[in-house]
Design a protein around this motif. Sequence first.
Motif, PDB file in Angstrom:
ATOM      1  N   HIS A   1       9.649  93.524  49.853  1.00 15.68           N
ATOM      2  CA  HIS A   1      10.362  94.137  50.976  1.00 15.68           C
ATOM      3  C   HIS A   1      11.391  95.185  50.534  1.00 15.68           C
ATOM      4  CE1 HIS A   1       8.317  91.222  53.309  1.00 15.68           C
ATOM      5  NE2 HIS A   1       9.088  90.196  52.994  1.00 15.68           N
ATOM      6  N   ARG A   2      11.343  95.596  49.287  1.00 19.48           N
ATOM      7  CA  ARG A   2      12.231  96.648  48.830  1.00 19.48           C
ATOM      8  C   ARG A   2      11.622  98.013  49.148  1.00 19.48           C
ATOM      9  NH1 ARG A   2      17.295  96.513  47.437  1.00 19.48           N
ATOM     10  NH2 ARG A   2      16.901  98.133  45.873  1.00 19.48           N
ATOM     11  N   PRO A   3      12.436  99.027  49.461  1.00 17.56           N
ATOM     12  CA  PRO A   3      11.893 100.359  49.756  1.00 17.56           C
ATOM     13  C   PRO A   3      11.126 100.967  48.585  1.00 17.56           C
ATOM     14  CG  PRO A   3      14.181 100.183  50.486  1.00 17.56           C
ATOM     15  CD  PRO A   3      13.894  98.962  49.681  1.00 17.56           C
ATOM     16  N   GLU A   4      11.482 100.580  47.356  1.00 10.47           N
ATOM     17  CA  GLU A   4      10.826 101.152  46.188  1.00 10.47           C
ATOM     18  C   GLU A   4       9.449 100.543  45.921  1.00 10.47           C
ATOM     19  OE1 GLU A   4      13.653  99.472  46.085  1.00 10.47           O
ATOM     20  OE2 GLU A   4      15.278 100.873  45.648  1.00 10.47           O
ATOM     21  N   GLU A   5       9.099  99.522  46.676  1.00 12.33           N
ATOM     22  CA  GLU A   5       7.899  98.748  46.370  1.00 12.33           C
ATOM     23  C   GLU A   5       6.633  99.604  46.339  1.00 12.33           C
ATOM     24  OE1 GLU A   5       5.126  95.489  48.661  1.00 12.33           O
ATOM     25  OE2 GLU A   5       7.285  95.486  49.055  1.00 12.33           O
ATOM     26  N   ARG A   6       6.402 100.412  47.398  1.00  8.10           N
ATOM     27  CA  ARG A   6       5.155 101.157  47.496  1.00  8.10           C
ATOM     28  C   ARG A   6       5.046 102.237  46.422  1.00  8.10           C
ATOM     29  NH1 ARG A   6       1.887  98.198  48.915  1.00  8.10           N
ATOM     30  NH2 ARG A   6       0.475  99.953  49.119  1.00  8.10           N
ATOM     31  N   GLY A   7       6.109 103.009  46.222  1.00 11.53           N
ATOM     32  CA  GLY A   7       6.062 104.071  45.229  1.00 11.53           C
ATOM     33  C   GLY A   7       5.868 103.547  43.815  1.00 11.53           C
ATOM     34  N   LEU A   8       6.556 102.451  43.489  1.00 10.66           N
ATOM     35  CA  LEU A   8       6.430 101.852  42.165  1.00 10.66           C
ATOM     36  C   LEU A   8       5.022 101.324  41.945  1.00 10.66           C
ATOM     37  CD1 LEU A   8       7.870 100.996  39.556  1.00 10.66           C
ATOM     38  CD2 LEU A   8       8.485  98.854  40.707  1.00 10.66           C
ATOM     39  N   TYR A   9       4.479 100.687  42.974  1.00 12.67           N
ATOM     40  CA  TYR A   9       3.117 100.156  42.883  1.00 12.67           C
ATOM     41  C   TYR A   9       2.111 101.286  42.662  1.00 12.67           C
ATOM     42  CZ  TYR A   9      -1.168  97.779  44.388  1.00 12.67           C
ATOM     43  OH  TYR A   9      -2.437  97.257  44.447  1.00 12.67           O
ATOM     44  N   GLY A  10       2.278 102.390  43.400  1.00 10.38           N
ATOM     45  CA  GLY A  10       1.377 103.519  43.263  1.00 10.38           C
ATOM     46  C   GLY A  10       1.441 104.137  41.874  1.00 10.38           C
ATOM     47  N   LEU A  11       2.639 104.309  41.329  1.00 11.25           N
ATOM     48  CA  LEU A  11       2.786 104.892  40.001  1.00 11.25           C
ATOM     49  C   LEU A  11       2.136 104.021  38.928  1.00 11.25           C
ATOM     50  CD1 LEU A  11       6.426 106.325  39.888  1.00 11.25           C
ATOM     51  CD2 LEU A  11       4.293 107.596  39.700  1.00 11.25           C
ATOM     52  N   CYS A  12       2.343 102.719  39.017  1.00 13.04           N
ATOM     53  CA  CYS A  12       1.751 101.810  38.033  1.00 13.04           C
ATOM     54  C   CYS A  12       0.225 101.832  38.120  1.00 13.04           C
ATOM     55  CB  CYS A  12       2.276 100.389  38.244  1.00 13.04           C
ATOM     56  SG  CYS A  12       4.022 100.167  37.850  1.00 13.04           S
TER      57      CYS A  12
ATOM     58  N   SER B   1      11.643 109.448  45.893  1.00 13.28           N
ATOM     59  CA  SER B   1      11.247 110.099  44.644  1.00 13.28           C
ATOM     60  C   SER B   1      10.017 109.426  44.051  1.00 13.28           C
ATOM     61  CB  SER B   1      12.401 110.065  43.645  1.00 13.28           C
ATOM     62  OG  SER B   1      13.533 110.745  44.144  1.00 13.28           O
ATOM     63  N   LEU B   2      10.015 108.100  44.030  1.00 13.03           N
ATOM     64  CA  LEU B   2       8.860 107.361  43.532  1.00 13.03           C
ATOM     65  C   LEU B   2       7.627 107.631  44.384  1.00 13.03           C
ATOM     66  CD1 LEU B   2      10.508 103.899  42.721  1.00 13.03           C
ATOM     67  CD2 LEU B   2       9.599 105.533  41.062  1.00 13.03           C
ATOM     68  N   SER B   3       7.798 107.657  45.699  1.00 14.08           N
ATOM     69  CA  SER B   3       6.682 107.819  46.614  1.00 14.08           C
ATOM     70  C   SER B   3       6.045 109.196  46.486  1.00 14.08           C
ATOM     71  CB  SER B   3       7.151 107.587  48.052  1.00 14.08           C
ATOM     72  OG  SER B   3       7.646 106.278  48.226  1.00 14.08           O
ATOM     73  N   TRP B   4       6.858 110.239  46.502  1.00 15.83           N
ATOM     74  CA  TRP B   4       6.317 111.598  46.417  1.00 15.83           C
ATOM     75  C   TRP B   4       5.748 111.877  45.031  1.00 15.83           C
ATOM     76  CZ3 TRP B   4       4.832 114.605  50.126  1.00 15.83           C
ATOM     77  CH2 TRP B   4       5.403 114.459  51.401  1.00 15.83           C
ATOM     78  N   THR B   5       6.329 111.299  44.002  1.00 18.51           N
ATOM     79  CA  THR B   5       5.755 111.437  42.660  1.00 18.51           C
ATOM     80  C   THR B   5       4.385 110.783  42.591  1.00 18.51           C
ATOM     81  OG1 THR B   5       7.969 111.444  41.674  1.00 18.51           O
ATOM     82  CG2 THR B   5       6.120 110.972  40.215  1.00 18.51           C
ATOM     83  N   SER B   6       4.258 109.624  43.212  1.00 20.44           N
ATOM     84  CA  SER B   6       2.966 108.930  43.243  1.00 20.44           C
ATOM     85  C   SER B   6       1.914 109.766  43.968  1.00 20.44           C
ATOM     86  CB  SER B   6       3.114 107.574  43.927  1.00 20.44           C
ATOM     87  OG  SER B   6       3.971 106.724  43.216  1.00 20.44           O
TER      88      SER B   6
END
Length: 297
Positions: free
Chosen positions: A100-111, A18-23
């Motif tokens: 190394h968390r799966p949410e890392e990339r999507g969260l980084y992109g959103l921020c 969800s985070l990744s596709w939103t980003s």
Amino acid sequence: MKEEDRMTNCRTTILSLSLSWTSLAYLHAVALLILLQLTNDPLNTGLVSTLDPPHPANEGECVLADVDAIVRDTCLFFLWFLQHSGMARPSFKSTTGILHRPEERGLYGLCSLAILTLHLYLWKPIYTCYTWNPFNTPLYSLIPGILMVVWGLFSTLSLSYLIPDHLYGVSALYNDPNRVKRVYYKYPYSMVRHPASGGWLFFVWGFALLSLSPNHAFWAFLWTIYIFIGTKLEEMELRNEFGQHYNDYAKQVPAFCPKLEFFYGNRPVNPVFSARNQDLYASRPSDQNIRRRKPPP
């Protein structure tokens, strides 16, 4: 695997996707708004603040260098530096528990995109005596400027569309907490070591050349400072991580501008690494993991 673990992994994967596709969707919206800002909103939509003033000030009232605007715009870029470069550091990820968390990339992109959105609305022109009209661009700046912008977009978008997992992690396989780590080496990293940063440099200076505006030049100058500092920090981590192995790769592949020989099939033989994807790293790759050029017949 226990049923409880399966459910936890499922929830984690759903959140990270969800985070990744939103980003990725947010990226497209921000990209369109940036183009509006750079072209001074030629359609008068009022959706963003323009790099140049909406209308040039009258003679005698225009400001050649607005100190307040210079400080404000520089602070915006410093905020971008703190977020974009700071969140990419392993020390930050370890401290916050997202390494190394799966949410890392999507969260980084959103921020990152959220900070860029601030630039769209808080930018203030430093020079008020001139407003670029894209429809009146002289030919001597139009041709080289367009070429630079097109190349910058091609290099930058190569990451977003060819390997979106690399930036945002938009597949379930990438976001699987039990995913087997692998060494990442693909185009466009076989062309330049920093394709996004290099492409963005061409893009911002291409618009500076198109507009011949001090505001666009200042915007490009701030981006250039950030990119050189950010990539320096990134490469320091890479050299510390891989030592001579990365040094050999850096000798073959330029940082921002590709060599002409790249387009004639003379590609690097070493794998490509990205400090922004440390979770893709396995151990230091062995010689068997290195793609080698076939000998000529």
